[in-house]
Scaffold this motif. Structure first.
Motif, PDB file in Angstrom:
ATOM      1  N   GLY A  37     -95.211   5.583  34.236  1.00 23.99           N
ATOM      2  CA  GLY A  37     -93.890   6.025  34.853  1.00 23.99           C
ATOM      3  C   GLY A  37     -92.665   6.106  33.889  1.00 23.99           C
ATOM      4  O   GLY A  37     -92.136   7.140  33.845  1.00 23.99           O
ATOM      5  N   HIS A  38     -92.683   4.871  33.293  1.00 23.82           N
ATOM      6  CA  HIS A  38     -91.404   4.790  32.510  1.00 23.82           C
ATOM      7  C   HIS A  38     -91.690   5.704  31.109  1.00 23.82           C
ATOM      8  O   HIS A  38     -90.690   6.468  30.767  1.00 23.82           O
ATOM      9  N   ALA A  39     -92.731   5.787  30.667  1.00 15.00           N
ATOM     10  CA  ALA A  39     -93.176   6.716  29.315  1.00 15.00           C
ATOM     11  C   ALA A  39     -92.748   7.979  29.750  1.00 15.00           C
ATOM     12  O   ALA A  39     -92.371   8.730  28.716  1.00 15.00           O
ATOM     13  N   ILE A  40     -93.311   8.568  30.799  1.00 14.38           N
ATOM     14  CA  ILE A  40     -93.272   9.924  30.950  1.00 14.38           C
ATOM     15  C   ILE A  40     -91.806  10.341  31.373  1.00 14.38           C
ATOM     16  O   ILE A  40     -91.269  11.208  30.771  1.00 14.38           O
ATOM     17  N   ALA A  41     -91.072   9.591  31.977  1.00 16.90           N
ATOM     18  CA  ALA A  41     -89.711   9.762  32.310  1.00 16.90           C
ATOM     19  C   ALA A  41     -88.899   9.678  31.052  1.00 16.90           C
ATOM     20  O   ALA A  41     -88.056  10.455  30.770  1.00 16.90           O
ATOM     21  N   ASP A  42     -89.033   8.513  30.191  1.00 15.47           N
ATOM     22  CA  ASP A  42     -88.180   8.513  29.029  1.00 15.47           C
ATOM     23  C   ASP A  42     -88.424   9.580  27.890  1.00 15.47           C
ATOM     24  O   ASP A  42     -87.498   9.991  27.252  1.00 15.47           O
ATOM     25  N   TYR A  87     -90.506  15.700  21.581  1.00 16.49           N
ATOM     26  CA  TYR A  87     -90.494  14.710  22.797  1.00 16.49           C
ATOM     27  C   TYR A  87     -91.038  15.375  24.033  1.00 16.49           C
ATOM     28  O   TYR A  87     -91.962  14.910  24.841  1.00 16.49           O
ATOM     29  N   ALA A  88     -90.956  16.754  24.159  1.00 11.12           N
ATOM     30  CA  ALA A  88     -91.684  17.573  25.245  1.00 11.12           C
ATOM     31  C   ALA A  88     -92.781  17.746  25.038  1.00 11.12           C
ATOM     32  O   ALA A  88     -93.802  17.416  25.935  1.00 11.12           O
ATOM     33  N   ALA A  89     -93.532  17.643  23.876  1.00 11.42           N
ATOM     34  CA  ALA A  89     -95.027  17.590  23.521  1.00 11.42           C
ATOM     35  C   ALA A  89     -95.462  16.224  23.665  1.00 11.42           C
ATOM     36  O   ALA A  89     -96.556  16.062  24.471  1.00 11.42           O
ATOM     37  N   LEU A  90     -94.719  15.369  23.528  1.00 10.91           N
ATOM     38  CA  LEU A  90     -95.319  14.001  23.903  1.00 10.91           C
ATOM     39  C   LEU A  90     -95.204  13.606  25.254  1.00 10.91           C
ATOM     40  O   LEU A  90     -96.173  13.033  25.722  1.00 10.91           O
ATOM     41  N   HIS A  91     -94.183  14.163  25.993  1.00 14.33           N
ATOM     42  CA  HIS A  91     -94.314  14.047  27.548  1.00 14.33           C
ATOM     43  C   HIS A  91     -95.582  14.573  28.094  1.00 14.33           C
ATOM     44  O   HIS A  91     -96.182  14.314  28.896  1.00 14.33           O
ATOM     45  N   THR A  92     -95.775  15.969  27.646  1.00 11.37           N
ATOM     46  CA  THR A  92     -96.998  16.563  27.906  1.00 11.37           C
ATOM     47  C   THR A  92     -98.151  15.989  27.725  1.00 11.37           C
ATOM     48  O   THR A  92     -99.170  15.872  28.526  1.00 11.37           O
ATOM     49  N   ALA A  93     -98.391  15.214  26.573  1.00  9.28           N
ATOM     50  CA  ALA A  93     -99.461  14.361  26.060  1.00  9.28           C
ATOM     51  C   ALA A  93     -99.728  13.376  27.097  1.00  9.28           C
ATOM     52  O   ALA A  93    -100.885  12.819  27.358  1.00  9.28           O
ATOM     53  N   TRP A 118     -94.709  23.958  32.171  1.00 14.23           N
ATOM     54  CA  TRP A 118     -95.529  24.696  31.105  1.00 14.23           C
ATOM     55  C   TRP A 118     -94.876  25.907  30.798  1.00 14.23           C
ATOM     56  O   TRP A 118     -95.088  26.462  29.587  1.00 14.23           O
ATOM     57  N   ALA A 119     -94.360  26.676  31.510  1.00 12.36           N
ATOM     58  CA  ALA A 119     -93.600  27.846  30.875  1.00 12.36           C
ATOM     59  C   ALA A 119     -92.577  27.499  30.161  1.00 12.36           C
ATOM     60  O   ALA A 119     -92.275  28.045  29.063  1.00 12.36           O
ATOM     61  N   ALA A 120     -91.672  26.284  30.241  1.00  9.62           N
ATOM     62  CA  ALA A 120     -90.668  25.934  29.264  1.00  9.62           C
ATOM     63  C   ALA A 120     -91.471  25.505  27.894  1.00  9.62           C
ATOM     64  O   ALA A 120     -90.938  26.045  26.946  1.00  9.62           O
ATOM     65  N   LEU A 121     -92.537  24.844  28.069  1.00  7.67           N
ATOM     66  CA  LEU A 121     -93.244  24.530  26.778  1.00  7.67           C
ATOM     67  C   LEU A 121     -93.689  25.729  26.085  1.00  7.67           C
ATOM     68  O   LEU A 121     -93.775  25.686  24.666  1.00  7.67           O
ATOM     69  N   ALA A 122     -94.357  26.687  26.777  1.00  8.12           N
ATOM     70  CA  ALA A 122     -94.914  27.656  26.162  1.00  8.12           C
ATOM     71  C   ALA A 122     -93.727  28.605  25.367  1.00  8.12           C
ATOM     72  O   ALA A 122     -93.859  28.959  24.425  1.00  8.12           O
ATOM     73  N   LEU A 123     -92.504  28.477  25.717  1.00  7.54           N
ATOM     74  CA  LEU A 123     -91.451  29.175  25.259  1.00  7.54           C
ATOM     75  C   LEU A 123     -90.787  28.462  24.093  1.00  7.54           C
ATOM     76  O   LEU A 123     -90.448  29.176  23.025  1.00  7.54           O
ATOM     77  N   PHE A 124     -91.064  27.167  23.946  1.00  7.83           N
ATOM     78  CA  PHE A 124     -90.591  26.228  22.831  1.00  7.83           C
ATOM     79  C   PHE A 124     -91.464  26.344  21.811  1.00  7.83           C
ATOM     80  O   PHE A 124     -91.039  26.094  20.567  1.00  7.83           O
ATOM     81  N   VAL A 125     -92.990  26.621  22.096  1.00  3.44           N
ATOM     82  CA  VAL A 125     -93.877  26.642  20.861  1.00  3.44           C
ATOM     83  C   VAL A 125     -93.403  27.440  19.864  1.00  3.44           C
ATOM     84  O   VAL A 125     -93.324  27.379  18.658  1.00  3.44           O
ATOM     85  N   PRO A 126     -93.000  28.878  20.135  1.00  2.00           N
ATOM     86  CA  PRO A 126     -92.870  29.747  18.903  1.00  2.00           C
ATOM     87  C   PRO A 126     -91.497  29.328  18.162  1.00  2.00           C
ATOM     88  O   PRO A 126     -91.190  29.637  17.216  1.00  2.00           O
ATOM     89  N   LEU A 127     -90.544  28.605  19.262  1.00  2.00           N
ATOM     90  CA  LEU A 127     -89.053  28.322  18.487  1.00  2.00           C
ATOM     91  C   LEU A 127     -89.303  27.099  17.515  1.00  2.00           C
ATOM     92  O   LEU A 127     -88.763  27.130  16.486  1.00  2.00           O
ATOM     93  N   ALA A 128     -90.462  26.143  17.840  1.00  2.00           N
ATOM     94  CA  ALA A 128     -90.716  25.153  16.960  1.00  2.00           C
ATOM     95  C   ALA A 128     -91.285  25.625  15.684  1.00  2.00           C
ATOM     96  O   ALA A 128     -91.053  25.206  14.693  1.00  2.00           O
ATOM     97  N   LEU A 129     -92.177  26.516  15.953  1.00  2.00           N
ATOM     98  CA  LEU A 129     -93.094  26.945  14.705  1.00  2.00           C
ATOM     99  C   LEU A 129     -92.228  27.750  13.544  1.00  2.00           C
ATOM    100  O   LEU A 129     -92.633  27.736  12.554  1.00  2.00           O
TER     101      LEU A 129
END
Length: 195
Positions: A37-42, A87-93, A118-129
Motif C-alpha cells: 500500500g505504501h509502495a504503490i502510493a509513494d 516512477y509511473a513505470a515503477l508504480h505499474t510494476a 493505463w491510458a496515461a502510461l501509454a501516452l507517456f511512453v513515446p514522450l519518455a522514448l
C-alpha cells in the motif's frame, strides 16, 4: 553543492532516483509496516509530483526569464519528465507484481480509474522514448507537437489518482495545483504571445 548539481547530469539522476531507492529499502527492511500500500502510493505520488514540476517549468520560464534556477530547470526538464515516467513505470510494476496474474489485471482493466492510468502510461511512453537530443534533432517541429501529449497525459494521471484514492482530498488538492500551473501558463503565453 548547487554548483555541482548545475553541472553534473549524473548527480541530477542520482537525486531523482533517491525516492525510488528509499521506497525499495523501506519495503525490503520493513515489509509488514511499509508494504504494498505504501509502495504503490509513494511511487504514484512521486510520478505526479515530478510531472507537476515538469509542467511548472514553462510558466516559470515565462515569468522569470533571467533567473538562474529557471534556466537550470529548462536544461533539466527532460530528465525530470523521464524520472516522472520512471516512477509511473515503477508504480505499474508494483501493481502488476502484486496482482500476480493477467486474469486479475484484465478483470480490473475496464474500471475507470485503471483505464485512466493505463491510458496515461501509454501516452507517456513515446514522450519518455523521445526525451533525448537525438530525437529533438531528428523530429524537429514534430518533437514539440508530440510532447504536447503531456497535457492529456497529466489529466489522465490525476483522474487516475482521484478515482483510485481511498481519501481523494489529497488528490483534489494536487489537481488544484496542476490547474493553477496550467492557468498561469496559458495566461502568460497569451500575454506574451508565445505559442
Amino acid at each position: 553543492m548547487f554548483s555541482a548539481l548545475k553541472r553534473s547530469r549524473p548527480l541530477v539522476w542520482l537525486l531523482l532516483a533517491l525516492p525510488a531507492l528509499w521506497i525499495g529499502l523501506r519495503w525490503a527492511i520493513t515489509p509488514d509496516a511499509y508494504g504494498y500500500g505504501h509502495a504503490i502510493a509513494d511511487s504514484g505520488d512521486w510520478a505526479a509530483w515530478l510531472l507537476m514540476a515538469t509542467l511548472a517549468v514553462t510558466p516559470l520560464r515565462l515569468a522569470f526569464k533571467r533567473s538562474g534556477l529557471t534556466l537550470w530547470l529548462m536544461r533539466r526538464r527532460r530528465e525530470i519528465g523521464v524520472a516522472s515516467f520512471g516512477y509511473a513505470a515503477l508504480h505499474t510494476a508494483i501493481y502488476l507484481v502484486r496482482k500476480g496474474s493477467p486474469e486479475y489485471v484484465l478483470a480490473e482493466f475496464t474500471t475507470p480509474y485503471m483505464l485512466a492510468g493505463w491510458a496515461a502510461l501509454a501516452l507517456f511512453v513515446p514522450l519518455a522514448l523521445t526525451s533525448n537530443d537525438v530525437s529533438v534533432r531528428l523530429m524537429k517541429r514534430g518533437w514539440k507537437r508530440l510532447h504536447r501529449l503531456v497535457y492529456p497525459a497529466a489529466v489522465l494521471t490525476f483522474l487516475h489518482w482521484v478515482w483510485s484514492a481511498f481519501d481523494p482530498t489529497t488528490a483534489w488538492i494536487h489537481v488544484g495545483i496542476l490547474a493553477a500551473i496550467e492557468i498561469v501558463r496559458i495566461a502568460l503565453q497569451r500575454a506574451q504571445r508565445v505559442t
